[in-house]
Design a protein around this motif. Structure first.
Motif, PDB file in Angstrom:
ATOM      1  N   TYR A 214       0.734  -1.026  -0.090  1.00 26.49           N
ATOM      2  CA  TYR A 214       0.040   0.095  -0.201  1.00 26.49           C
ATOM      3  C   TYR A 214       0.786   1.140   0.098  1.00 26.49           C
ATOM      4  CZ  TYR A 214      -4.547  -2.078   0.081  1.00 26.49           C
ATOM      5  OH  TYR A 214      -5.759  -2.836  -0.145  1.00 26.49           O
ATOM      6  N   GLU A 215       2.055   1.140   0.597  1.00 30.18           N
ATOM      7  CA  GLU A 215       2.952   2.257   0.381  1.00 30.18           C
ATOM      8  C   GLU A 215       3.466   2.411  -0.835  1.00 30.18           C
ATOM      9  OE1 GLU A 215       5.843   1.452   3.274  1.00 30.18           O
ATOM     10  OE2 GLU A 215       4.628   2.408   4.978  1.00 30.18           O
ATOM     11  N   GLY A 216       3.687   1.523  -1.682  1.00 32.77           N
ATOM     12  CA  GLY A 216       3.985   1.527  -2.945  1.00 32.77           C
ATOM     13  C   GLY A 216       2.868   2.095  -3.896  1.00 32.77           C
ATOM     14  N   LEU A 217       1.667   1.749  -3.844  1.00 27.94           N
ATOM     15  CA  LEU A 217       0.638   1.895  -4.589  1.00 27.94           C
ATOM     16  C   LEU A 217       0.257   3.387  -4.361  1.00 27.94           C
ATOM     17  CD1 LEU A 217      -2.076  -1.102  -4.203  1.00 27.94           C
ATOM     18  CD2 LEU A 217      -0.318  -0.548  -5.994  1.00 27.94           C
ATOM     19  N   PHE A 243       3.953   0.870 -10.029  1.00 27.23           N
ATOM     20  CA  PHE A 243       2.774   0.124  -9.522  1.00 27.23           C
ATOM     21  C   PHE A 243       3.196  -1.257  -9.456  1.00 27.23           C
ATOM     22  CE2 PHE A 243      -0.699  -2.547 -11.440  1.00 27.23           C
ATOM     23  CZ  PHE A 243      -1.672  -2.281 -10.401  1.00 27.23           C
ATOM     24  N   VAL A 244       4.046  -2.007 -10.605  1.00 29.77           N
ATOM     25  CA  VAL A 244       4.461  -3.403 -10.274  1.00 29.77           C
ATOM     26  C   VAL A 244       5.556  -3.557  -9.481  1.00 29.77           C
ATOM     27  CG1 VAL A 244       6.007  -5.112 -12.041  1.00 29.77           C
ATOM     28  CG2 VAL A 244       4.080  -3.538 -12.978  1.00 29.77           C
ATOM     29  N   ALA A 245       6.378  -2.399  -9.164  1.00 32.46           N
ATOM     30  CA  ALA A 245       7.260  -2.658  -8.067  1.00 32.46           C
ATOM     31  C   ALA A 245       6.796  -2.666  -6.706  1.00 32.46           C
ATOM     32  CB  ALA A 245       7.965  -1.402  -8.047  1.00 32.46           C
ATOM     33  N   ALA A 246       5.539  -2.050  -6.748  1.00 27.92           N
ATOM     34  CA  ALA A 246       4.745  -2.190  -5.440  1.00 27.92           C
ATOM     35  C   ALA A 246       4.530  -3.739  -5.058  1.00 27.92           C
ATOM     36  CB  ALA A 246       3.598  -1.561  -5.275  1.00 27.92           C
ATOM     37  N   TYR A 247       4.056  -4.322  -6.040  1.00 32.21           N
ATOM     38  CA  TYR A 247       3.793  -5.749  -5.620  1.00 32.21           C
ATOM     39  C   TYR A 247       4.745  -6.676  -5.571  1.00 32.21           C
ATOM     40  CZ  TYR A 247      -1.243  -4.746  -6.740  1.00 32.21           C
ATOM     41  OH  TYR A 247      -2.587  -4.512  -6.865  1.00 32.21           O
ATOM     42  N   ALA A 248       5.808  -6.257  -6.331  1.00 35.30           N
ATOM     43  CA  ALA A 248       7.091  -7.072  -6.541  1.00 35.30           C
ATOM     44  C   ALA A 248       7.898  -7.083  -5.145  1.00 35.30           C
ATOM     45  CB  ALA A 248       7.999  -6.784  -7.531  1.00 35.30           C
ATOM     46  N   CYS A 249       7.909  -5.944  -4.717  1.00 31.81           N
ATOM     47  CA  CYS A 249       8.541  -5.394  -3.305  1.00 31.81           C
ATOM     48  C   CYS A 249       7.608  -6.038  -2.120  1.00 31.81           C
ATOM     49  CB  CYS A 249       8.805  -4.227  -2.996  1.00 31.81           C
ATOM     50  SG  CYS A 249       9.974  -3.327  -4.152  1.00 31.81           S
ATOM     51  N   SER A 250       6.274  -5.993  -2.301  1.00 30.80           N
ATOM     52  CA  SER A 250       5.506  -6.717  -1.362  1.00 30.80           C
ATOM     53  C   SER A 250       5.642  -8.290  -1.190  1.00 30.80           C
ATOM     54  CB  SER A 250       4.006  -6.513  -1.579  1.00 30.80           C
ATOM     55  OG  SER A 250       3.161  -7.251  -0.841  1.00 30.80           O
ATOM     56  N   GLY A 251       5.847  -8.786  -2.347  1.00 27.33           N
ATOM     57  CA  GLY A 251       6.053 -10.145  -2.408  1.00 27.33           C
ATOM     58  C   GLY A 251       7.438 -10.877  -1.956  1.00 27.33           C
ATOM     59  N   GLY A 252       8.390  -9.697  -2.113  1.00 31.47           N
ATOM     60  CA  GLY A 252       9.850 -10.149  -1.897  1.00 31.47           C
ATOM     61  C   GLY A 252      10.432 -10.760  -3.207  1.00 31.47           C
ATOM     62  N   VAL A 253      10.043 -10.206  -4.243  1.00 29.48           N
ATOM     63  CA  VAL A 253      10.491 -10.850  -5.689  1.00 29.48           C
ATOM     64  C   VAL A 253      10.960  -9.884  -6.666  1.00 29.48           C
ATOM     65  CG1 VAL A 253       8.843 -13.168  -5.436  1.00 29.48           C
ATOM     66  CG2 VAL A 253       8.201 -10.970  -6.673  1.00 29.48           C
ATOM     67  N   ARG A 254      11.405 -10.378  -7.791  1.00 24.63           N
ATOM     68  CA  ARG A 254      12.037  -9.248  -8.683  1.00 24.63           C
ATOM     69  C   ARG A 254      11.199  -8.929  -9.637  1.00 24.63           C
ATOM     70  NH1 ARG A 254      15.721 -11.626 -11.609  1.00 24.63           N
ATOM     71  NH2 ARG A 254      16.427  -9.583 -12.407  1.00 24.63           N
ATOM     72  N   ASP A 255      11.164  -7.623 -10.012  1.00 24.73           N
ATOM     73  CA  ASP A 255      10.050  -7.430 -11.511  1.00 24.73           C
ATOM     74  C   ASP A 255      10.709  -7.943 -12.612  1.00 24.73           C
ATOM     75  OD1 ASP A 255       8.557  -6.210 -13.304  1.00 24.73           O
ATOM     76  OD2 ASP A 255       9.171  -4.126 -12.726  1.00 24.73           O
ATOM     77  N   THR A 256      10.247  -8.891 -13.037  1.00 24.82           N
ATOM     78  CA  THR A 256      10.697  -9.527 -14.477  1.00 24.82           C
ATOM     79  C   THR A 256       9.581  -9.541 -15.463  1.00 24.82           C
ATOM     80  OG1 THR A 256      10.235 -11.810 -13.718  1.00 24.82           O
ATOM     81  CG2 THR A 256      12.381 -10.981 -13.133  1.00 24.82           C
TER      82      THR A 256
END
Length: 310
Positions: A214-217, A243-256
């Motif tokens: 939510y901080e990233g969104l 937007f995508v980075a917010a979900y990637a960081c939330s899940g602890g994964v890379r944006d690919t």
């Protein structure tokens, strides 16, 4: 005035345009000291009592409690008067503001009911009648507290509520009254909020960190909003990357590219509350971009990017 320069209680009351009972009440309470007593034991007042009585009446007109009036009258340097007076004035202005807001809301609601087709009048009366006057946003805040993931930090919740909960306008149009009433009915329905399925990113058992999301969104929506207001079509860019980075960081994964494809499928399957955002936009008024509209624009931008890559 008598030869000794003093007034009787009746004479003082007449000059101050109050009742004898009022003068006696303030005298008995110590707010209006008498200058002397007559031979028969009757109270006598000097000219200064008239000004003091007028000040008492002015302070009481502002709804200042009698004990506070006494503090002001006993204040020699004026510090107490300034503090108490400012507080009283601010309190009165808040009360008047609430009263005016209630009157403006009632006026718009009456126009709404008066100008609608007879076939819609009963429904509109029911909707408007369910909203307290002046209206508040407690039901909307409860809706979002149920919708949001559990145990979000308080600052994050406060930010989300600020973005998602429209405040009733100070001078609402009949259309805004209707939209707010319908929004209130929507969030108050038995299926509202916590009874709905939650977005996948709300489920912490999958390793998601909703607070990070939510901080990233918040940042992503802020970047997308100017593009929506400018009428630009959903597109790749800084807002989408955020937007995508917010979900990637939330899940602890890379944006690919693979993550973006999976995210597109997950978000497409998430439950939606389009009706809420439609009504909220009407209440917010023209020129305001809701978080829901920003989310949809970013999701469309993601799908457009994925389709172009395919």
């Amino acid at each position: 005035m008598s030869p000794d320069g003093l007034w009787s209680i009746g004479e003082l009351a007449e000059r101050a345009d109050v009742t004898v009972k009022t003068v006696r009440y303030y005298s008995d309470g110590g707010l209006l000291p008498e200058a002397d007593r007559s031979a028969g034991g009757h109270r006598r007042y000097g000219p200064e009592a008239l000004e003091r009585l007028r000040l008492i009446r002015s302070l009481r007109t502002l709804d200042l409690p009698v004990p506070e009036v006494a503090r002001v009258l006993d204040d020699e340097d004026g510090d107490v008067f300034e503090g108490v007076f400012e507080g009283v004035v601010e309190g009165q202005l808040r009360e008047l503001g609430a009263q005016l807001a209630a009157l403006r809301w009632r006026e718009a609601a009456l126009r709404l009911v008066r100008d609608c087709p007879p076939s819609e009048r009963a429904e509109r009366l029911r909707l408007v009648g369910a909203v307290r006057v002046p209206p508040n946003t407690d039901a909307l805040a409860r809706f979002w507290r149920r919708w949001l993931p559990p145990r979000l930090p308080a600052p994050v919740v406060a930010t989300v509520l600020e973005q998602t909960v429209p405040q009733p306008p100070d001078e609402p149009s009949p259309g805004q009254v209707l939209a707010f009433a319908r929004l209130h009915a929507f969030v108050s329905a038995p299926c509202g909020g916590g009874d709905r399925a939650q977005p996948a990113a709300h489920r912490t058992d999958g390793g998601h960190r909703p607070a990070v999301l939510y901080e990233g969104l918040d940042d992503a929506y802020a970047l997308a909003a100017p593009q929506l207001r400018a009428g630009l079509a959903p597109r790749a860019g800084e807002a989408l990357d955020c937007f995508v980075a917010a979900y990637a960081c939330s899940g602890g994964v890379r944006d690919t590219p693979g993550f973006r494809r999976d995210l597109g499928r997950v978000l497409a399957a998430d439950p939606r509350i389009d009706r809420y955002w439609q009504l909220a936009a009407e209440v917010f008024g023209p020129g305001h971009t809701t978080a829901g509209a920003a989310h949809d624009w970013l999701l469309a931008a993601l799908h457009n990017q994925l389709n172009a890559a395919a």
